[in-house]
Design a protein around this motif. Structure first.
Motif, PDB file in Angstrom:
ATOM      1  N   GLY A  70     -10.130   2.928  13.320  1.00  0.00           N
ATOM      2  CA  GLY A  70      -9.836   3.866  12.243  1.00  0.00           C
ATOM      3  C   GLY A  70      -8.466   4.483  12.389  1.00  0.00           C
ATOM      4  N   LYS A  71      -8.068   4.784  13.624  1.00  0.00           N
ATOM      5  CA  LYS A  71      -6.758   5.377  13.858  1.00  0.00           C
ATOM      6  C   LYS A  71      -5.636   4.391  13.535  1.00  0.00           C
ATOM      7  N   ILE A  72      -5.757   3.153  14.025  1.00  0.00           N
ATOM      8  CA  ILE A  72      -4.718   2.150  13.748  1.00  0.00           C
ATOM      9  C   ILE A  72      -4.626   1.891  12.246  1.00  0.00           C
ATOM     10  N   ALA A  73      -5.781   1.760  11.613  1.00  0.00           N
ATOM     11  CA  ALA A  73      -5.790   1.561  10.161  1.00  0.00           C
ATOM     12  C   ALA A  73      -5.151   2.745   9.450  1.00  0.00           C
ATOM     13  N   GLY A  74      -5.412   3.951   9.955  1.00  0.00           N
ATOM     14  CA  GLY A  74      -4.816   5.140   9.365  1.00  0.00           C
ATOM     15  C   GLY A  74      -3.304   5.138   9.477  1.00  0.00           C
ATOM     16  N   ASP A  75      -2.775   4.703  10.616  1.00  0.00           N
ATOM     17  CA  ASP A  75      -1.320   4.582  10.770  1.00  0.00           C
ATOM     18  C   ASP A  75      -0.742   3.663   9.704  1.00  0.00           C
ATOM     19  N   ILE A  76      -1.407   2.541   9.491  1.00  0.00           N
ATOM     20  CA  ILE A  76      -0.908   1.556   8.520  1.00  0.00           C
ATOM     21  C   ILE A  76      -0.960   2.122   7.107  1.00  0.00           C
ATOM     22  N   VAL A  77      -2.044   2.812   6.779  1.00  0.00           N
ATOM     23  CA  VAL A  77      -2.159   3.429   5.457  1.00  0.00           C
ATOM     24  C   VAL A  77      -1.006   4.397   5.220  1.00  0.00           C
ATOM     25  N   LEU A  78      -0.720   5.226   6.198  1.00  0.00           N
ATOM     26  CA  LEU A  78       0.351   6.217   6.046  1.00  0.00           C
ATOM     27  C   LEU A  78       1.722   5.552   5.948  1.00  0.00           C
ATOM     28  N   LEU A  79       1.933   4.511   6.724  1.00  0.00           N
ATOM     29  CA  LEU A  79       3.225   3.822   6.676  1.00  0.00           C
ATOM     30  C   LEU A  79       3.398   3.029   5.387  1.00  0.00           C
ATOM     31  N   MET A  80       2.285   2.728   4.700  1.00  0.00           N
ATOM     32  CA  MET A  80       2.353   1.978   3.445  1.00  0.00           C
ATOM     33  C   MET A  80       2.526   2.884   2.219  1.00  0.00           C
ATOM     34  N   GLN A  81       2.461   4.196   2.413  1.00  0.00           N
ATOM     35  CA  GLN A  81       2.637   5.079   1.263  1.00  0.00           C
ATOM     36  C   GLN A  81       3.943   4.759   0.532  1.00  0.00           C
ATOM     37  N   THR A  82       3.927   4.913  -0.773  1.00  0.00           N
ATOM     38  CA  THR A  82       5.113   4.602  -1.577  1.00  0.00           C
ATOM     39  C   THR A  82       6.342   5.352  -1.060  1.00  0.00           C
ATOM     40  N   GLU A  83       6.160   6.613  -0.705  1.00  0.00           N
ATOM     41  CA  GLU A  83       7.286   7.421  -0.247  1.00  0.00           C
ATOM     42  C   GLU A  83       7.798   6.993   1.121  1.00  0.00           C
ATOM     43  N   VAL A  84       6.978   6.241   1.859  1.00  0.00           N
ATOM     44  CA  VAL A  84       7.369   5.799   3.209  1.00  0.00           C
ATOM     45  C   VAL A  84       7.777   4.328   3.168  1.00  0.00           C
ATOM     46  N   GLY A  85       6.845   3.445   2.807  1.00  0.00           N
ATOM     47  CA  GLY A  85       7.145   2.036   2.587  1.00  0.00           C
ATOM     48  C   GLY A  85       7.699   1.294   3.785  1.00  0.00           C
ATOM     49  N   GLU A  86       7.224   1.634   4.992  1.00  0.00           N
ATOM     50  CA  GLU A  86       7.787   1.024   6.196  1.00  0.00           C
ATOM     51  C   GLU A  86       7.052  -0.234   6.642  1.00  0.00           C
ATOM     52  N   VAL A  87       5.816  -0.367   6.279  1.00  0.00           N
ATOM     53  CA  VAL A  87       5.077  -1.608   6.543  1.00  0.00           C
ATOM     54  C   VAL A  87       4.221  -1.920   5.322  1.00  0.00           C
ATOM     55  N   PHE A  88       3.804  -3.184   5.224  1.00  0.00           N
ATOM     56  CA  PHE A  88       2.887  -3.595   4.167  1.00  0.00           C
ATOM     57  C   PHE A  88       1.908  -4.610   4.728  1.00  0.00           C
ATOM     58  N   GLU A  89       0.660  -4.505   4.259  1.00  0.00           N
ATOM     59  CA  GLU A  89      -0.313  -5.530   4.595  1.00  0.00           C
ATOM     60  C   GLU A  89       0.136  -6.859   4.002  1.00  0.00           C
ATOM     61  N   PRO A  90      -0.268  -7.972   4.634  1.00  0.00           N
ATOM     62  CA  PRO A  90       0.092  -9.278   4.065  1.00  0.00           C
ATOM     63  C   PRO A  90      -0.466  -9.426   2.661  1.00  0.00           C
ATOM     64  N   SER A  91       0.313 -10.001   1.785  1.00  0.00           N
ATOM     65  CA  SER A  91      -0.124 -10.161   0.400  1.00  0.00           C
ATOM     66  C   SER A  91      -0.849 -11.488   0.219  1.00  0.00           C
ATOM     67  N   ALA A  92      -1.674 -11.530  -0.812  1.00  0.00           N
ATOM     68  CA  ALA A  92      -2.404 -12.751  -1.177  1.00  0.00           C
ATOM     69  C   ALA A  92      -2.832 -12.596  -2.624  1.00  0.00           C
TER      70      ALA A  92
END
Length: 458
Positions: free
Chosen positions: A252-274
């Motif tokens: 949950g913590k790792i997933a939470g980091d990714i969610v926060l980094l994917m915010q539009t205002e942050v945009g530092e990482v993205f999940e792989p697209s498909a």
């Protein structure tokens, strides 16, 4: 039986909150097979020791196969006796031919069958979780190694704190995953155990042969044999559940980091697209963190079940009323949901898109304020830490008030220029110049991971 009530068995939600390999460890057929494995091993051991006729072991083993039984028929009879073992033993006895049928379940009690079957399933479930965590850790190691020098904002209280590198964040994930694997190994070694004690833990029904049967039964099943039966001493179950709860929490913590980094205002990482992945039913432009969201959803459900296990430890005398029965639903669901929290993160981390240029751009959002501590520590040996802190606090307030870059304010400051020239000030604002021992920490995490995996191979 109605389908689709629980998330892990739902035809609609099961692909989100279940894992096929783990579901196979805990489904009804596997539950039945674990109990049948106990009955077959018990008969074989007692036959070898001469406690029962020598032909019984083979006769019981031949029929102790889950696919020979009608699960629905057994399930319908469970409410009469209050557990699965009673109708299962009757069904097994009916299938064993001749006089051997009279020796099925010899000297055992229902809890022996159910608990030991559970331990066999837990052993298989731990192996599945361990393999998943090794794969996840491998993906984290790749990120840590590749991004040793990818500067980004280190955030404190959700605010910009100091510069760091993305490789260190990934190394933190890696180090924790490694510890979770080690904890699973400890649980497998110390918490799995045979349950065999007869009616109240004395094995009186086997007379002088009880201890010998118990010891050889443990060896036959490859489970440790504890000094005493543990019918109502359930810390073993809680230890297993606690380890799984910790895994779920970290997912949950790792997933939470990714969610926060994917915010539009942050945009530092993205999940792989498909195709079709991460979209919105109404907003065509959306790219949602669905993998991380699924992991968090499964983790929250798993943590609830892990916590509930602490409530069932107060069990009465030698045989429990209610607490033991509650484990039958909690523990399998905990395993399945924990696996379901890991699975989407494997795909996310393995295919994570890291936007290094956005990370560097975000370092400038505060107009250099993120380097205030770096300047303070540069000045501290010359004017003292408290004075340097006061100087930088004032400079930071001016930068904010006047919309200036901190570097420009410092360049104009007589207090600062008395000790640092313009080139020295400018050099401080290099993000990679103030990441301390990040490279060392990353390398230590990677080396520990490599050595641990080498031990696995050995």
């Amino acid at each position: 039986m109605v389908n689709g009530v629980g998330a892990i068995d739902s035809r609609l939600l099961g692909h989100l909150f279940s894992s096929a390999p783990m579901h196979g460890v805990w489904d009804d057929a596997a539950r039945l097979q674990g109990m049948l494995d106990f009955e077959a091993a018990l008969a074989r051991v007692q036959s070898r020791l001469g406690v029962i006729p020598q032909t019984v072991g083979e006769a019981v083993s031949e029929k102790a196969k889950a696919d020979l039984f009608d699960l629905d028929a057994i399930g319908e009879k469970v409410p009469l006796g209050g557990n699965i073992a009673i109708p299962l033993v009757k069904a097994l006895t009916a299938k064993v031919e001749g006089a051997a049928s009279g020796y099925v379940h010899w000297g055992a009690t229902s809890q022996d069958v159910i608990d030991t079957g559970f331990m066999l399933q837990a052993r298989a479930g731990i192996a599945v979780l361990r393999a998943d965590l090794v794969r996840l850790g491998g993906a984290c190691a790749v990120l840590a190694d590749a991004h040793r020098a990818t500067p980004m904002v280190g955030r404190s209280f959700m605010q910009h704190g100091l510069p760091t590198v993305f490789g260190l964040k990934a190394a933190g994930w890696l180090d924790t995953v490694g510890r979770l694997i080690a904890r699973l190994d400890t649980v497998a070694e110390q918490s799995l155990a045979l349950q065999f004690g007869g009616a109240v833990g004395t094995l009186a029904s086997l007379g002088a042969d009880g201890a010998a049967v118990r010891d050889q039964l443990a060896a036959e099943l490859g489970l440790p044999v504890p000094p005493t039966p543990w019918f109502t001493m359930r810390e073993r179950i809680v230890e297993i559940g606690s380890a799984l709860g910790a895994i779920a929490g970290i997912m949950g913590k790792i997933a939470g980091d990714i969610v926060l980094l994917m915010q539009t205002e942050v945009g530092e990482v993205f999940e792989p697209s498909a195709p079709g992945k991460g979209g919105s039913s109404t907003m065509p432009h959306k790219r949602n963190p669905v993998g991380a969201a699924t992991a968090r959803g499964a983790a929250i459900q798993a943590e609830a079940r892990a916590g509930a296990l602490y409530q069932i430890m107060d069990q009465q005398h030698e045989r429990a009323v209610g607490g033991w029965q509650a484990e039958w639903g909690l523990v399998p669901e905990l395993f399945v949901l924990t696996a379901a929290a890991i699975a989407p993160l494997i795909a996310v981390i393995e295919g994570l898109e890291v936007k290094a240029e956005r990370m560097r751009a975000n370092l400038e959002i505060t107009n250099g304020l993120i380097f205030a501590e770096a300047v303070m520590m540069k000045l501290a040996p010359m004017i003292g830490r408290d004075v340097a802190h006061h100087v930088l606090e004032g400079a930071s307030k001016r930068a904010v008030a006047e919309g200036l870059h901190l570097k420009a304010v410092l360049t104009e400051s007589d207090e600062v220029r008395a000790h640092l020239d313009e080139a020295e000030i400018a050099a401080i604002f290099d993000p990679l110049g103030y990441v301390g021992s990040a490279e060392i920490f990353i390398e230590r995490a990677l080396e520990h991971w490599r050595s641990s995996r080498a031990s696995d191979e050995g």
